[in-house]
Design a protein around this motif. Structure first.
Motif, PDB file in Angstrom:
ATOM      1  N   VAL A   6       0.859  -1.205   0.000  1.00  0.00           N
ATOM      2  CA  VAL A   6       0.000   0.000   0.000  1.00  0.00           C
ATOM      3  C   VAL A   6       0.891   1.250   0.000  1.00  0.00           C
ATOM      4  O   VAL A   6       0.642   2.211  -0.748  1.00  0.00           O
ATOM      5  CB  VAL A   6      -0.930  -0.003   1.246  1.00  0.00           C
ATOM      6  N   LYS A  10       1.249   4.057  -2.929  1.00  0.00           N
ATOM      7  CA  LYS A  10       0.990   5.474  -2.636  1.00  0.00           C
ATOM      8  C   LYS A  10       2.196   6.340  -3.033  1.00  0.00           C
ATOM      9  O   LYS A  10       2.055   7.379  -3.683  1.00  0.00           O
ATOM     10  CB  LYS A  10       0.685   5.634  -1.141  1.00  0.00           C
ATOM     11  N   LYS A  13       2.526   6.546  -6.817  1.00  0.00           N
ATOM     12  CA  LYS A  13       1.490   7.438  -7.359  1.00  0.00           C
ATOM     13  C   LYS A  13       1.869   8.903  -7.110  1.00  0.00           C
ATOM     14  O   LYS A  13       1.688   9.754  -7.968  1.00  0.00           O
ATOM     15  CB  LYS A  13       0.158   7.106  -6.678  1.00  0.00           C
ATOM     16  N   GLU A  14       2.415   9.136  -5.925  1.00  0.00           N
ATOM     17  CA  GLU A  14       2.833  10.493  -5.566  1.00  0.00           C
ATOM     18  C   GLU A  14       3.945  11.000  -6.482  1.00  0.00           C
ATOM     19  O   GLU A  14       3.968  12.161  -6.865  1.00  0.00           O
ATOM     20  CB  GLU A  14       3.377  10.500  -4.131  1.00  0.00           C
ATOM     21  N   THR A 235       1.111   6.144  12.091  1.00  0.00           N
ATOM     22  CA  THR A 235       0.354   4.961  11.670  1.00  0.00           C
ATOM     23  C   THR A 235       1.031   3.689  12.198  1.00  0.00           C
ATOM     24  O   THR A 235       2.229   3.706  12.489  1.00  0.00           O
ATOM     25  CB  THR A 235       0.269   4.876  10.122  1.00  0.00           C
TER      26      THR A 235
ATOM     27  N   MET B   1      -1.627  14.450  -4.461  1.00  0.00           N
ATOM     28  CA  MET B   1      -2.589  13.552  -3.820  1.00  0.00           C
ATOM     29  C   MET B   1      -3.822  14.356  -3.373  1.00  0.00           C
ATOM     30  O   MET B   1      -3.670  15.420  -2.765  1.00  0.00           O
ATOM     31  CB  MET B   1      -1.913  12.895  -2.615  1.00  0.00           C
ATOM     32  N   ASP B   5      -7.875  10.657  -1.740  1.00  0.00           N
ATOM     33  CA  ASP B   5      -6.795   9.656  -1.873  1.00  0.00           C
ATOM     34  C   ASP B   5      -6.080   9.468  -0.542  1.00  0.00           C
ATOM     35  O   ASP B   5      -5.715   8.356  -0.160  1.00  0.00           O
ATOM     36  CB  ASP B   5      -5.764  10.104  -2.921  1.00  0.00           C
ATOM     37  N   TYR B   6      -5.853  10.590   0.135  1.00  0.00           N
ATOM     38  CA  TYR B   6      -5.127  10.553   1.398  1.00  0.00           C
ATOM     39  C   TYR B   6      -5.898   9.731   2.441  1.00  0.00           C
ATOM     40  O   TYR B   6      -5.329   8.857   3.109  1.00  0.00           O
ATOM     41  CB  TYR B   6      -4.911  11.988   1.905  1.00  0.00           C
ATOM     42  N   PHE B   9      -5.860   6.060   1.461  1.00  0.00           N
ATOM     43  CA  PHE B   9      -4.546   5.466   1.744  1.00  0.00           C
ATOM     44  C   PHE B   9      -4.415   5.141   3.235  1.00  0.00           C
ATOM     45  O   PHE B   9      -4.002   4.040   3.617  1.00  0.00           O
ATOM     46  CB  PHE B   9      -3.449   6.434   1.283  1.00  0.00           C
ATOM     47  N   MET B  10      -4.818   6.098   4.069  1.00  0.00           N
ATOM     48  CA  MET B  10      -4.701   5.889   5.508  1.00  0.00           C
ATOM     49  C   MET B  10      -5.622   4.756   5.984  1.00  0.00           C
ATOM     50  O   MET B  10      -5.248   3.958   6.840  1.00  0.00           O
ATOM     51  CB  MET B  10      -5.036   7.189   6.255  1.00  0.00           C
TER      52      MET B  10
END
Lengths: 428, 149
Positions: A6, A10, A13-14, A235, B1, B5-6, B9-10
């Protein structure tokens, strides 16, 4: 693993924004466009060139000279009288580039073994590589004329003798030894082959390292600037996984950039050299290179790939730390300069020098730079110095491990949020 | 982003189940109140919008404890009020919040218990009323001044 994927998705993509993709596409299009233009012009240059010959002699030998020029691909405009200046003007009008003057008494002078002058006037219209092609072609034609005339003279003086035997009484049989292998060929041919096979490697590596390092450092600085790094760090994902995911994503984009670049560059080189690059050596040359062991085996390519891979990882590990230092995206360019110098030094040194011949201190300093090893890997593999390549890879692994450890430590503490390097701006 | 999306993603980082991910994102959408602007790039957000997005990300997973550091500093009155209301709403639903702020009136408005910290030392703790009574002050700002002064 799921979280890692994941994160990689991300980060990729960024990084894969239109701002990154556009320059890559433009670069390929530019290479294709320039290659096409040069290729078309080169083909035009290969077409028959106009040459004006003023033949003041009008004898059998001067006629043979003109015939030779025609056979060499020139479109000859013949003048038997008139002055040189007016012929030059006329040639200019016809878009010709060469005027050649055969003097009166050319044949009779040669008959009594007196050397004769042929005057040439080159009309330069530009200083480009293609612009000088006709002049080079004329020189080759003149050399052929000289050879032809001298053969005629030798035959006249010594009938029944092979002129070549007299002109080149000593023949050189060249041999090249690489490691414990030997083959009958010229060193120039070997050098040319190895260079054509290895030129792309340092260019691609240089680009990949620079692009990847800039991307990852910018990505971290952007997250710090947007304040999204704090929430990412909160996270339930290990900091090492976060760092590795960023590195993998930057590495993937860098590889993509390298593929784009190499595709464009290869096309460009193929166009301007007429397919002379990238393994188009003749079957005979290939056979000789095989005898000398100068062909990379699949194992050789794997080892080379490993060296390149760890070189990229070293750059990424350094770039992660640079990104952590940056307070904003603007400071990245300055912060990344030492890394670029670290890459440029071995890039140029390995291109122009034999690192082994440097003084011990300089040599160890150059070897301490991890990027030296991938640059040296291909030549070392060709020369069979496997130990040098393996030690290089081992050094890269150690270097990478140390820097990943440092990066991991920075990301594991609050320092990632407090470390900063800000550009000083002068206040008026 | 984009904001959307953010959040997505989280949610994926926290939950592997798609159902939970969707629930999470839906909760976050409600918290931010950004509606269509969630489809815009985060870089285009104002300070208030950004703070709402980050608050949504912090509490969308309904943690037992949310630690919020000055959630309303630098925001205009309306945005600050919206964020305070969101915090109160989630606290009522059972989420504990540990909040740090220099705004004593905000602390008084939001908190059940307050700790007075100055230069890294906890000087006193209690409910806002207990502290006001103890230090004979009209509000927590005066309490702080007396404790730390």
């Amino acid at each position: 693993m799921r979280k890692f994927l994941v994160l990689v998705k991300k980060e990729t993509k960024e990084l894969l924004t239109p701002q990154v993709l556009m320059p890559l596409i433009i670069m390929v299009l530019l290479f294709v466009f320039i290659g096409k233009v040069i290729g078309t012009e080169a083909k035009k240059a290969e077409a028959k060139q106009n040459i004006s010959v003023i033949d003041f002699d009008s004898t059998a030998i001067s006629n043979s000279v003109i015939e030779m020029l025609s056979k060499s691909g020139f479109k000859v405009s013949l003048y038997e009288k008139g002055d040189v200046d007016s012929v030059i003007d006329e040639t200019k009008e016809k878009d010709g580039t060469i005027v050649m003057v055969i003097p009166k008494g050319f044949e009779s002078g040669l008959g009594v073994s007196e050397s004769q002058d042929i005057e040439t006037y080159a009309i330069l219209k530009n200083f480009s590589f293609l612009g000088s092609r006709d002049i080079e072609a004329a020189k080759v034609a003149l050399a052929a004329i000289n050879d032809f005339v001298s053969n005629q003279l030798i035959l006249a003086k010594a009938p029944g003798v092979d002129p070549q035997e007299l002109k080149v009484p000593i023949k050189v049989k060249e041999h090249v030894i690489v490691g414990d292998k030997m083959a009958e060929t010229s060193p120039e041919q070997v050098m040319g082959f190895v260079t054509s096979q290895t030129t792309f490697i340092p260019i691609a590596l240089f680009l990949v390292i620079i692009i990847a390092a800039q991307m990852i450092a910018t990505a971290i600085a952007t997250e710090k600037e947007n304040k999204t790094l704090e929430t990412l760090l909160s996270t339930p994902v290990s900091r090492n996984v976060l760092v590795t995911a960023k590195m993998v994503a930057a590495g993937l984009i860098a590889l993509l950039a390298a593929i784009f670049y190499m595709f464009g560059f290869r096309y460009y080189m193929n166009e301007i050299t007429g397919g002379a690059m990238g393994g188009s050596a003749s079957a005979l040359v290939s056979e000789v290179m095989k005898d000398l062991g100068l062909v990379l085996t699949p194992a050789g390519y794997t080892i080379l790939g490993l060296s390149l891979f760890f070189g990229i990882l070293c750059a990424l590990a350094i770039a992660v730390i640079i990104g952590a230092f940056a307070e904003d995206v603007k400071s990245i360019q300055v912060l990344i300069t030492p890394l670029m110098i670290m890459i440029m030094v071995p890039y140029f040194l390995t291109m122009f020098l034999d690192i082994g011949s440097l003084s011990p201190l300089v040599r160890y300093v150059v070897f301490a730079i991890p990027f030296t090893h991938p640059f040296l890997a291909a030549p070392n593999l060709f020369l069979g110095n496997y130990a040098a390549v393996f030690y290089g890879i081992l050094y890269e692994v150690v270097f990478f491990s140390i820097f990943v450890y440092i990066a991991g430590r920075i990301f594991s503490s609050d320092r990632i949020l407090t470390m900063k390097f800000k550009l000083k701006t002068r206040k008026a | 982003m984009t904001g959307e999306d953010y959040l997505s993603f989280m949610a994926k980082i926290f939950f592997s189940d798609k159902k939970y991910q969707e629930e999470c994102i839906e909760t976050a959408r409600g918290i931010t109140g950004l509606n269509e602007r969630l489809k815009s790039k985060i870089g285009t957000y104002s300070k208030g919008m950004m703070r709402k997005l980050l608050l949504a990300r912090a509490i969308m997973t309904r943690p037992k404890l949310a630690i919020l550091d000055e959630p309303t500093s630098g925001l205009d009155v309306i945005n600050a009020l919206e964020i305070r209301n969101t915090i109160r709403e989630f606290a009522k639903k059972g989420m504990s919040v540990l909040l740090s702020s220099h705004n004593m009136l905000e602390i008084e408005y939001l908190s059940d218990r307050v700790g007075i910290i100055h230069e890294g030392i906890i000087y006193d703790a209690g409910t806002p009323n207990e502290l006001k009574k103890k230090y004979e002050s009209a509000n927590l700002e005066e309490v702080f001044a007396k404790v730390a002064g």
